[in-house]
Design a protein around this motif. Structure first.
Motif, PDB file in Angstrom:
ATOM      1  N   SER A 294      33.967  45.977   2.773  1.00  0.00           N
ATOM      2  CA  SER A 294      35.171  46.066   1.886  1.00  0.00           C
ATOM      3  C   SER A 294      35.430  44.902   0.674  1.00  0.00           C
ATOM      4  O   SER A 294      35.953  45.214  -0.204  1.00  0.00           O
ATOM      5  CB  SER A 294      36.406  46.542   2.533  1.00  0.00           C
ATOM      6  N   SER A 295      35.180  43.737   1.381  1.00  0.00           N
ATOM      7  CA  SER A 295      35.498  42.561   0.176  1.00  0.00           C
ATOM      8  C   SER A 295      34.314  42.112  -0.372  1.00  0.00           C
ATOM      9  O   SER A 295      34.486  41.241  -1.316  1.00  0.00           O
ATOM     10  CB  SER A 295      36.120  41.535   1.209  1.00  0.00           C
ATOM     11  N   CYS A 296      33.223  42.694  -0.351  1.00  0.00           N
ATOM     12  CA  CYS A 296      31.877  42.326  -1.214  1.00  0.00           C
ATOM     13  C   CYS A 296      31.807  43.220  -2.394  1.00  0.00           C
ATOM     14  O   CYS A 296      32.514  44.070  -2.665  1.00  0.00           O
ATOM     15  CB  CYS A 296      30.744  43.076  -0.143  1.00  0.00           C
ATOM     16  N   GLU A 297      31.318  42.358  -3.313  1.00  0.00           N
ATOM     17  CA  GLU A 297      31.206  42.794  -4.799  1.00  0.00           C
ATOM     18  C   GLU A 297      30.525  43.986  -4.900  1.00  0.00           C
ATOM     19  O   GLU A 297      29.490  44.165  -4.225  1.00  0.00           O
ATOM     20  CB  GLU A 297      30.415  41.636  -5.622  1.00  0.00           C
ATOM     21  N   PRO A 298      31.095  45.000  -5.553  1.00  0.00           N
ATOM     22  CA  PRO A 298      30.294  46.220  -5.776  1.00  0.00           C
ATOM     23  C   PRO A 298      29.307  46.230  -6.731  1.00  0.00           C
ATOM     24  O   PRO A 298      29.618  45.602  -7.805  1.00  0.00           O
ATOM     25  CB  PRO A 298      31.560  47.222  -6.251  1.00  0.00           C
ATOM     26  N   LEU A 299      28.175  46.863  -6.521  1.00  0.00           N
ATOM     27  CA  LEU A 299      27.125  46.748  -7.469  1.00  0.00           C
ATOM     28  C   LEU A 299      26.518  48.240  -7.917  1.00  0.00           C
ATOM     29  O   LEU A 299      26.143  48.999  -7.046  1.00  0.00           O
ATOM     30  CB  LEU A 299      25.780  46.070  -6.958  1.00  0.00           C
ATOM     31  N   TYR A 300      26.962  48.637  -8.925  1.00  0.00           N
ATOM     32  CA  TYR A 300      26.757  49.931  -9.399  1.00  0.00           C
ATOM     33  C   TYR A 300      25.366  50.180  -9.901  1.00  0.00           C
ATOM     34  O   TYR A 300      24.838  49.502 -10.808  1.00  0.00           O
ATOM     35  CB  TYR A 300      27.977  50.503 -10.498  1.00  0.00           C
ATOM     36  N   LEU A 301      24.910  51.379  -9.507  1.00  0.00           N
ATOM     37  CA  LEU A 301      23.568  51.858 -10.066  1.00  0.00           C
ATOM     38  C   LEU A 301      23.813  52.615 -11.402  1.00  0.00           C
ATOM     39  O   LEU A 301      24.689  53.431 -11.293  1.00  0.00           O
ATOM     40  CB  LEU A 301      22.944  52.674  -8.945  1.00  0.00           C
ATOM     41  N   GLY A 302      23.275  52.176 -12.592  1.00  0.00           N
ATOM     42  CA  GLY A 302      23.253  53.004 -13.638  1.00  0.00           C
ATOM     43  C   GLY A 302      21.775  52.960 -14.280  1.00  0.00           C
ATOM     44  O   GLY A 302      20.728  52.686 -13.737  1.00  0.00           O
ATOM     45  N   GLN A 303      22.009  53.311 -15.582  1.00  0.00           N
ATOM     46  CA  GLN A 303      20.586  53.310 -16.412  1.00  0.00           C
ATOM     47  C   GLN A 303      20.803  52.551 -17.714  1.00  0.00           C
ATOM     48  O   GLN A 303      21.068  53.060 -18.855  1.00  0.00           O
ATOM     49  CB  GLN A 303      20.495  54.951 -16.839  1.00  0.00           C
ATOM     50  N   SER A 304      20.694  51.350 -17.642  1.00  0.00           N
ATOM     51  CA  SER A 304      21.097  50.198 -18.589  1.00  0.00           C
ATOM     52  C   SER A 304      20.062  50.505 -19.875  1.00  0.00           C
ATOM     53  O   SER A 304      20.408  49.991 -20.769  1.00  0.00           O
ATOM     54  CB  SER A 304      21.105  48.910 -18.026  1.00  0.00           C
TER      55      SER A 304
ATOM     56  N   ARG B 107      19.150  53.154 -20.961  1.00  0.00           N
ATOM     57  CA  ARG B 107      19.486  54.236 -22.025  1.00  0.00           C
ATOM     58  C   ARG B 107      20.798  53.895 -22.586  1.00  0.00           C
ATOM     59  O   ARG B 107      21.619  53.517 -21.951  1.00  0.00           O
ATOM     60  CB  ARG B 107      19.493  55.611 -21.034  1.00  0.00           C
ATOM     61  N   ASP B 108      21.256  54.711 -23.820  1.00  0.00           N
ATOM     62  CA  ASP B 108      22.626  54.619 -24.165  1.00  0.00           C
ATOM     63  C   ASP B 108      23.550  55.196 -23.515  1.00  0.00           C
ATOM     64  O   ASP B 108      24.699  54.757 -23.562  1.00  0.00           O
ATOM     65  CB  ASP B 108      22.458  55.053 -25.883  1.00  0.00           C
ATOM     66  N   SER B 109      23.278  56.230 -22.588  1.00  0.00           N
ATOM     67  CA  SER B 109      23.999  57.147 -22.025  1.00  0.00           C
ATOM     68  C   SER B 109      23.350  57.629 -20.882  1.00  0.00           C
ATOM     69  O   SER B 109      22.110  57.984 -21.182  1.00  0.00           O
ATOM     70  CB  SER B 109      24.607  58.181 -22.790  1.00  0.00           C
ATOM     71  N   PRO B 110      23.957  58.033 -19.804  1.00  0.00           N
ATOM     72  CA  PRO B 110      23.124  58.511 -18.523  1.00  0.00           C
ATOM     73  C   PRO B 110      22.560  59.884 -18.991  1.00  0.00           C
ATOM     74  O   PRO B 110      23.006  60.754 -19.695  1.00  0.00           O
ATOM     75  CB  PRO B 110      24.186  58.658 -17.669  1.00  0.00           C
ATOM     76  N   GLU B 111      21.340  60.349 -18.418  1.00  0.00           N
ATOM     77  CA  GLU B 111      20.684  61.532 -18.605  1.00  0.00           C
ATOM     78  C   GLU B 111      21.436  62.473 -17.834  1.00  0.00           C
ATOM     79  O   GLU B 111      22.369  62.400 -16.658  1.00  0.00           O
ATOM     80  CB  GLU B 111      19.267  61.293 -18.340  1.00  0.00           C
TER      81      GLU B 111
ATOM     82  N   GLY C 251      25.895  55.643  -7.998  1.00  0.00           N
ATOM     83  CA  GLY C 251      25.796  55.129  -6.709  1.00  0.00           C
ATOM     84  C   GLY C 251      26.442  53.459  -6.696  1.00  0.00           C
ATOM     85  O   GLY C 251      26.217  53.005  -7.580  1.00  0.00           O
ATOM     86  N   VAL C 252      26.720  53.018  -5.527  1.00  0.00           N
ATOM     87  CA  VAL C 252      27.292  51.778  -5.315  1.00  0.00           C
ATOM     88  C   VAL C 252      26.765  51.082  -4.172  1.00  0.00           C
ATOM     89  O   VAL C 252      26.584  51.822  -3.095  1.00  0.00           O
ATOM     90  CB  VAL C 252      28.868  51.703  -5.671  1.00  0.00           C
ATOM     91  N   ALA C 253      26.450  49.879  -4.271  1.00  0.00           N
ATOM     92  CA  ALA C 253      25.869  49.186  -3.231  1.00  0.00           C
ATOM     93  C   ALA C 253      26.640  47.838  -3.001  1.00  0.00           C
ATOM     94  O   ALA C 253      27.274  47.236  -4.028  1.00  0.00           O
ATOM     95  CB  ALA C 253      24.443  49.102  -3.337  1.00  0.00           C
ATOM     96  N   ARG C 254      26.546  47.335  -1.911  1.00  0.00           N
ATOM     97  CA  ARG C 254      27.102  45.899  -1.599  1.00  0.00           C
ATOM     98  C   ARG C 254      26.129  45.167  -0.558  1.00  0.00           C
ATOM     99  O   ARG C 254      25.225  45.795   0.093  1.00  0.00           O
ATOM    100  CB  ARG C 254      28.413  46.054  -1.007  1.00  0.00           C
ATOM    101  N   VAL C 255      26.061  43.744  -0.392  1.00  0.00           N
ATOM    102  CA  VAL C 255      25.251  42.966   0.104  1.00  0.00           C
ATOM    103  C   VAL C 255      26.210  42.109   0.824  1.00  0.00           C
ATOM    104  O   VAL C 255      27.100  41.300   0.493  1.00  0.00           O
ATOM    105  CB  VAL C 255      24.281  42.320  -0.912  1.00  0.00           C
ATOM    106  N   GLY C 256      25.724  41.634   1.975  1.00  0.00           N
ATOM    107  CA  GLY C 256      26.549  40.742   2.941  1.00  0.00           C
ATOM    108  C   GLY C 256      25.408  39.992   3.748  1.00  0.00           C
ATOM    109  O   GLY C 256      24.225  40.294   3.979  1.00  0.00           O
ATOM    110  N   SER C 257      25.750  38.936   4.585  1.00  0.00           N
ATOM    111  CA  SER C 257      24.866  38.407   5.303  1.00  0.00           C
ATOM    112  C   SER C 257      25.594  38.368   7.079  1.00  0.00           C
ATOM    113  O   SER C 257      26.574  38.218   7.101  1.00  0.00           O
ATOM    114  CB  SER C 257      24.716  36.886   5.135  1.00  0.00           C
ATOM    115  N   GLN C 258      24.609  38.068   7.784  1.00  0.00           N
ATOM    116  CA  GLN C 258      25.037  38.217   9.284  1.00  0.00           C
ATOM    117  C   GLN C 258      23.802  37.688  10.136  1.00  0.00           C
ATOM    118  O   GLN C 258      22.936  38.450   9.970  1.00  0.00           O
ATOM    119  CB  GLN C 258      25.649  39.569   9.792  1.00  0.00           C
ATOM    120  N   GLY C 259      23.936  36.876  11.023  1.00  0.00           N
ATOM    121  CA  GLY C 259      22.868  36.384  12.217  1.00  0.00           C
ATOM    122  C   GLY C 259      21.513  36.179  11.356  1.00  0.00           C
ATOM    123  O   GLY C 259      20.928  36.731  11.920  1.00  0.00           O
ATOM    124  N   GLY C 260      21.649  35.614  10.054  1.00  0.00           N
ATOM    125  CA  GLY C 260      20.213  35.254   9.828  1.00  0.00           C
ATOM    126  C   GLY C 260      19.406  36.378   9.018  1.00  0.00           C
ATOM    127  O   GLY C 260      18.306  36.445   8.763  1.00  0.00           O
TER     128      GLY C 260
END
Length: 226
Positions: free
Chosen positions: A32-42, A44-48, A54-63
């Motif tokens: 919940s505290s990780c930065e949201p990374l939104y999936l888009g279509q950069s 294009r001028d506008s989404p098809e 979609g939204v993704a987040r990344v974190g680390s744990q135990g290597g």
């Protein structure tokens, strides 16, 4: 891929507290505290038509580096697939690209709604475009048969989306080194198919100027914090 060549969005990959990986609610809480990374279509001028967020987040744990993606999906398409099948050619897939700084090779990992995984390693940027398009499996030279990462998939109760939780041990993407790299180039992308349509809707969290997920120079950069 030296420091002077790093471009794209900078992301902090912070530590995650232990959580129950079989629970989507627990995973969402941990990220919940990780930065949201939104999936888009950069590119294009506008989404098809048919684009779903979609939204993704990344974190680390135990290597390991952990990824959590929540993907809206009006029609989950998941043909039967086995390990290392190129399921993205006919069904939905979430993709993770990873390139440790200072290393020419990079990995591409796929997860389908049925939790089938595909593992690819390319020796250098541009190698994917050089794969023969003739008969046979053009991805065969790049497939890694030893499992490198693990994943779980959660189908949403109303059937209108799915989530992916993936764990990638850092050691599995490193070549010729044991110490962790100062940074990792990465990208998170998606193939979203709809039944009866001939082409999927593609999206990426990277700011690509053209629709090509292998444009490494436009990927994001993560730094792993202890």
């Amino acid at each position: 891929m030296g420091e002077s060549n790093l471009a794209g969005r900078k992301v902090i990959c912070g530590p995650l507290a232990p959580f129950e990986e079989g629970s989507l609610d627990a995973a969402r809480g941990a990220f919940s505290s990780c930065e949201p990374l939104y999936l888009g279509q950069s590119w294009r001028d506008s989404p098809e038509d048919g684009f779903r967020p979609g939204v993704a987040r990344v974190g680390s744990q135990g290597g390991s580096i952990l990824f959590l993606a929540d993907l809206d999906d009006a029609d989950i398409v998941a043909p039967r697939a086995e390990f290392n099948d190129a399921a993205f050619k006919a069904g939905d897939a979430f993709e993770i690209f990873l390139a440790p700084e200072g290393q020419q090779s990079y990995c591409e990992f796929h997860v389908t709604p049925g939790n089938a995984r595909l593992q690819l390693r390319f020796p250098r940027p541009g190698a994917a475009r050089e794969a023969p398009k003739s008969a046979g499996d053009p991805l065969a030279p790049f497939k890694i048969r030893e499992p490198l990462f693990s994943s779980r998939v959660f189908l949403w109760g109303k059937g209108d989306g799915w989530s992916v939780l993936a764990r990638v041990p850092l050691a599995s993407i490193l070549e010729g080194r044991r110490d962790p790299p100062p940074a990792i180039r990465f990208s998170l992308c998606r193939y979203d198919w709809t039944s009866g349509k001939g082409d999927p809707v593609l999206s990426s969290a990277s700011e690509h100027r053209a629709c090509d997920f292998h444009r490494v120079e436009e990927w994001m950069t993560m730094r792993i914090e202890a």
